[in-house]
Scaffold this motif. Structure first.
Motif, mmCIF file in Angstrom:
data_model
loop_
_atom_site.group_PDB
_atom_site.id
_atom_site.type_symbol
_atom_site.label_atom_id
_atom_site.label_comp_id
_atom_site.label_asym_id
_atom_site.label_seq_id
_atom_site.Cartn_x
_atom_site.Cartn_y
_atom_site.Cartn_z
ATOM 1 N N LYS A 1 53.161 44.318 33.511
ATOM 2 C CA LYS A 1 53.260 44.812 32.071
ATOM 3 C C LYS A 1 54.460 43.540 31.383
ATOM 4 C CE LYS A 1 55.093 48.862 30.279
ATOM 5 N NZ LYS A 1 56.079 50.437 30.256
ATOM 6 N N ARG A 2 53.691 43.423 30.097
ATOM 7 C CA ARG A 2 54.843 41.915 29.002
ATOM 8 C C ARG A 2 55.142 43.035 28.388
ATOM 9 N NH1 ARG A 2 55.516 37.591 32.240
ATOM 10 N NH2 ARG A 2 53.620 36.030 32.832
ATOM 11 N N SER A 3 54.819 44.162 28.021
ATOM 12 C CA SER A 3 55.328 45.092 27.001
ATOM 13 C C SER A 3 54.897 45.897 27.000
ATOM 14 C CB SER A 3 55.386 44.022 25.552
ATOM 15 O OG SER A 3 53.645 44.237 25.126
ATOM 16 N N ALA A 4 55.176 47.280 25.806
ATOM 17 C CA ALA A 4 55.403 48.358 25.760
ATOM 18 C C ALA A 4 53.075 48.239 26.119
ATOM 19 C CB ALA A 4 55.534 49.201 25.082
ATOM 20 N N THR A 5 52.734 47.375 24.998
ATOM 21 C CA THR A 5 51.401 47.577 25.778
ATOM 22 C C THR A 5 50.360 46.422 25.795
ATOM 23 O OG1 THR A 5 50.994 46.364 23.246
ATOM 24 C CG2 THR A 5 51.107 48.614 23.351
ATOM 25 N N ARG A 6 50.806 45.441 26.171
ATOM 26 C CA ARG A 6 50.308 44.208 26.731
ATOM 27 C C ARG A 6 50.615 43.928 28.148
ATOM 28 N NH1 ARG A 6 47.576 39.884 25.353
ATOM 29 N NH2 ARG A 6 46.802 38.299 25.958
ATOM 30 N N ARG A 7 49.183 44.047 29.061
ATOM 31 C CA ARG A 7 49.239 43.713 30.562
ATOM 32 C C ARG A 7 48.242 42.768 31.120
ATOM 33 N NH1 ARG A 7 51.973 47.164 28.678
ATOM 34 N NH2 ARG A 7 51.890 49.723 29.428
ATOM 35 N N LEU A 8 49.116 41.474 31.943
ATOM 36 C CA LEU A 8 48.637 40.851 32.340
ATOM 37 C C LEU A 8 48.053 40.598 33.636
ATOM 38 C CD1 LEU A 8 48.135 37.265 31.453
ATOM 39 C CD2 LEU A 8 50.278 37.136 32.981
ATOM 40 N N LEU A 9 46.523 40.792 33.498
ATOM 41 C CA LEU A 9 46.104 40.101 35.511
ATOM 42 C C LEU A 9 46.103 39.441 35.742
ATOM 43 C CD1 LEU A 9 43.250 42.902 34.093
ATOM 44 C CD2 LEU A 9 44.458 43.618 35.858
ATOM 45 N N THR A 10 46.126 39.426 37.086
ATOM 46 C CA THR A 10 46.157 37.907 38.175
ATOM 47 C C THR A 10 45.619 37.718 38.942
ATOM 48 O OG1 THR A 10 48.797 38.390 38.277
ATOM 49 C CG2 THR A 10 48.576 36.574 36.484
ATOM 50 N N TRP A 11 44.900 37.055 39.815
ATOM 51 C CA TRP A 11 44.600 37.081 41.377
ATOM 52 C C TRP A 11 44.488 36.385 41.383
ATOM 53 C CZ3 TRP A 11 42.022 37.760 36.490
ATOM 54 C CH2 TRP A 11 41.292 36.778 36.066
ATOM 55 N N ARG A 12 44.037 35.485 43.302
ATOM 56 C CA ARG A 12 43.757 34.535 43.397
ATOM 57 C C ARG A 12 42.154 33.926 43.778
ATOM 58 N NH1 ARG A 12 45.921 34.480 49.471
ATOM 59 N NH2 ARG A 12 48.093 34.280 48.538
ATOM 60 N N ASP A 13 41.975 32.737 43.608
ATOM 61 C CA ASP A 13 40.667 32.090 42.912
ATOM 62 C C ASP A 13 40.795 31.227 44.044
ATOM 63 O OD1 ASP A 13 38.771 30.517 42.818
ATOM 64 O OD2 ASP A 13 40.038 29.674 41.136
ATOM 65 N N ASN A 14 39.482 32.108 45.382
ATOM 66 C CA ASN A 14 39.968 30.863 46.523
ATOM 67 C C ASN A 14 38.524 30.338 46.696
ATOM 68 O OD1 ASN A 14 41.971 32.697 47.958
ATOM 69 N ND2 ASN A 14 40.325 34.360 47.679
ATOM 70 N N SER A 15 37.720 29.943 45.700
ATOM 71 C CA SER A 15 36.428 28.977 45.837
ATOM 72 C C SER A 15 36.580 27.546 44.578
ATOM 73 C CB SER A 15 35.158 29.941 45.110
ATOM 74 O OG SER A 15 35.852 30.150 43.927
ATOM 75 N N SER A 16 36.114 26.519 44.471
ATOM 76 C CA SER A 16 36.040 25.315 43.867
ATOM 77 C C SER A 16 34.741 25.393 43.229
ATOM 78 C CB SER A 16 36.595 24.130 45.127
ATOM 79 O OG SER A 16 36.229 24.379 46.210
ATOM 80 N N ASP A 17 33.547 25.969 43.663
ATOM 81 C CA ASP A 17 32.661 26.000 43.549
ATOM 82 C C ASP A 17 32.483 27.154 42.159
ATOM 83 O OD1 ASP A 17 32.339 28.031 44.710
ATOM 84 O OD2 ASP A 17 30.582 26.958 46.107
ATOM 85 N N GLU A 18 32.990 27.250 41.362
ATOM 86 C CA GLU A 18 32.741 28.706 41.007
ATOM 87 C C GLU A 18 32.259 28.665 39.118
ATOM 88 O OE1 GLU A 18 37.040 28.878 39.853
ATOM 89 O OE2 GLU A 18 35.789 28.841 41.494
ATOM 90 N N GLU A 19 30.915 28.848 38.130
ATOM 91 C CA GLU A 19 31.118 29.261 37.074
ATOM 92 C C GLU A 19 32.001 29.719 36.338
ATOM 93 O OE1 GLU A 19 27.834 29.894 34.109
ATOM 94 O OE2 GLU A 19 26.823 29.536 35.883
ATOM 95 N N GLY A 20 32.807 30.173 36.887
ATOM 96 C CA GLY A 20 33.262 31.475 36.260
ATOM 97 C C GLY A 20 33.669 32.656 36.779
ATOM 98 N N PHE A 21 34.501 33.770 35.765
ATOM 99 C CA PHE A 21 34.620 34.716 37.457
ATOM 100 C C PHE A 21 33.900 36.214 36.023
ATOM 101 C CE2 PHE A 21 37.909 31.842 38.961
ATOM 102 C CZ PHE A 21 37.673 32.055 39.278
ATOM 103 N N LEU A 22 33.387 37.339 36.623
ATOM 104 C CA LEU A 22 33.427 37.911 34.837
ATOM 105 C C LEU A 22 33.893 39.243 35.715
ATOM 106 C CD1 LEU A 22 31.607 40.023 34.123
ATOM 107 C CD2 LEU A 22 29.987 40.616 36.167
#
Length: 603
Positions: free
Chosen positions: A425-446
């Motif tokens: 929780k960054r502020s009352a209204t802002r949220r920051l999502l994080t995750w572990r990137d376990n690949s080296s060949d992805e084009e992107g994330f959905l």
């Protein structure tokens, strides 16, 4: 307005990222007082929810009639009174049928179809029972999963359900044409509403935060009421109207506001008639060869806006995922304020009059551009939404655009699965999502998101670039959101990460821990359960004077007792208990209840 669109605007549920500075203002349709289903939110999903239109003999108009839902490849279910507004029963309705040549059915992800045939339930009696009609479409709608009708049994009270439609947001408004959704809780129907002919919900003040307590209004009639009784989502009802509330049945409330009972025709009672008329069509799970909205090979983005009077047009640019071979761009909105928008679509360049790949330029709003055999090197699809009548309607005539990307089947090994999705929780209204990137060949994330109850569907929320293992956005702190993320490349898509529930309160810590029964070799412990969202309870123990705690029990949800039979005579123990959250879903545990000390008697 110049926009580069790759992610879902936090408040509007529609994928819009303001990366380029806008040269015109787009009003968010999901803020308080904005365009919603009553106390609901705009929806980029609900692909099977469509619109019944009257176009007239010369196809010079697009008058909105009602909402409806696709239950078969060529079968559209709506309310009977939408087909024949002035009729009171089936015979009168059939006598007042419109010419099918004047009708169309529109889906934001599937386009427009002519109508071939109409049927109304023979037992139809307006405001009483059987308020359903079947519309046979002239073509098969590909790219959308039909909604399965309820054959599982009579719907029970107090189940959560969702409503969807293209109607107005309140009595007197003229803002239909935006696909919206909300949640309701099924309740016993009051005596004046026939049972089991109908399924009901109350819409009473004070209202919960949108969309958890919602209602239908004009134009939402015919739309779906969907719930899950344990075997997957099913069409429970066809929304048909409101009735005075149960608290004061003699007082006529606002038609769509608090103080009413919303109700829908109970589909389970008509399942055999629907199957007889529609035939095998309602038993087909896939319509055509295209992948369907909700499948791994399909991504959907979109935007909703209304232009201020000082501006004539809005521009959007959407990134095109790799392996895309077909793109559909749908537009819908209200023409009740004499609004009329044209849509121009181009690939890899801004569209202008005289330079575009597809256009929708007929009167009104509803239409779809389809771009086939898309070059695999295509990087963007760009839209121009232009107001045709500059002197009328702008600023109040809202529109919605939906972009659907159909991708070729994957071949080969997909990227590794991302995991450990969490948020801060960054502020009352802002949220920051994080995750572990376990690949080296992805084009992107959905990144996908859903709002509200657990059975609501996930929507595509953001397409992120390779190695981008975080995502921040503004959210409504009173709403609950669930996120999940997957990696993709030209070979396929990974499995989704864990679900992460944002803004759900952690369980309230239990209190009142005590020894209800105590002897030399057992202690019966009891506590007070003060939460309704715990996964269970964790009970810990240590010998008096020691520092290290040991978990001795993980109980189930709502359990409030535990018999500890591992104690010894003439010993003193300390205990503590806490409610368990769902750590893997970003819901933390509660604090521990105050420590309690008990001594066993000598044996």
């Amino acid at each position: 307005m110049n926009r580069h669109v790759t992610l879902l605007a936090a408040a509007s549920l529609l994928l819009v990222s303001l990366i380029a500075a806008p040269c015109a203002r787009s009003q968010d349709l999901a803020v308080d007082g904005g365009a919603k289903i009553v106390n609901g939110l705009p929806s980029p999903g609900n692909a099977a929810t469509g619109v019944l239109l009257w176009v007239g003999p010369d196809v010079s108009a697009q008058d909105f009639m009602c909402s409806g839902v696709m239950i078969g490849c060529r079968t559209f279910l709506t309310a009977a009174h939408c087909i024949c507004p002035g009729a009171g029963n089936a015979a009168e309705c059939e006598a007042a049928f419109p010419d099918v040549a004047d009708l169309r059915v529109f889906f934001a992800h599937g386009g427009t179809s002519h109508v071939r045939e109409l049927w109304v339930k023979p037992s139809y009696l307006r405001s009483v029972r059987g308020d359903i009609a079947i519309v046979r479409m002239s073509r098969r709608i590909d790219g959308i999963h039909p909604v399965r009708i309820n054959r599982d049994g009579q719907p029970g009270n107090f189940f959560r359900a969702s409503i969807a439609g293209f109607g107005v947001t309140d009595e007197g408004e003229k803002d239909e044409g935006i696909r919206r959704f909300g949640e309701v809780q099924l309740r016993p129907c009051p005596g004046r509403i026939a049972k089991p002919a109908n399924v009901c919900w109350e819409f009473e003040a004070p209202l919960s935060v949108a969309p958890t307590d919602s209602n239908i209004c004009f134009g939402d009639d015919g739309g779906p009421l969907i719930s899950d009784f344990g075997a997957g989502p099913v069409l429970v009802g066809v929304n048909v109207g409101n009735s005075p509330g149960v608290t004061d049945p003699d007082q006529i409330p606002p038609t769509c506001g608090p103080g009413v009972v919303g109700y829908a025709t109970n589909v389970y009672n008509h399942r055999n008639w629907i199957a007889k008329k529609a035939g095998i069509d309602v038993f087909i799970e896939r319509c055509g060869d295209l992948p369907k909205v909700g499948d791994d090979e399909v991504m959907t983005l979109g935007a909703a806006a209304e232009l201020p009077r000082s501006e004539k047009e809005a521009r959007y640019s959407f990134d095109v995922p790799s392996r895309t071979f077909k793109i559909r761009v749908g537009i819908s909105g209200s023409n009740k304020r004499r609004g009329d928008f044209d849509l121009l679509v181009a690939l890899d360049r801004p569209p202008f009059k005289g330079d575009f790949d597809c256009t929708i330029d007929h009167p009104g709003f509803y239409g779809m551009c389809e771009l086939n055999d898309v070059d695999p090197e295509t990087r963007s699809v760009e839209l121009l939404v232009e107001h045709v009548r500059q002197d009328q309607g702008r600023g109040r005539s809202a529109f919605q655009v939906t972009v659907t990307f159909f991708r070729a089947p994957f071949e080969g090994d997909p990227p590794a699965d991302p995991n450990k999705l969490s948020y801060v929780k960054r502020s009352a209204t802002r949220r920051l999502l994080t995750w572990r990137d376990n690949s080296s060949d992805e084009e992107g994330f959905l990144l996908q998101r859903k709002i509200g109850h657990e059975f609501n569907e996930f929507f595509d929320h953001a397409i992120l670039r390779a190695n981008q293992a975080k995502f921040g956005e503004e959210v409504d702190p009173e709403l609950t959101y669930t996120y999940r993320v997957r990696a993709f490349n030209e070979k396929g898509a990974s499995r989704y990460s864990n679900n992460c529930i944002v803004n759900e309160d952690k369980p309230v810590r239990p209190l009142g821990l005590r020894a209800a029964e105590l002897n030399a070799r057992s202690i019966l412990l009891k506590w007070r359960d003060r939460s309704n969202n715990e996964a269970g309870f964790q009970l810990q123990r240590r010998k008096f004077g020691e520092r290290r705690w040991e978990t001795i029990a993980l109980t189930g949800q709502n359990e409030r007792t535990y018999l500890d039979e591992t104690v010894k005579p003439a010993k003193t123990y300390q205990y503590r208990v806490r409610a368990q959250g769902r750590i893997n879903e970003c819901v933390p545990n509660s604090k521990y209840a105050p420590v309690k000390t008990f001594s066993t008697p000598a044996g």
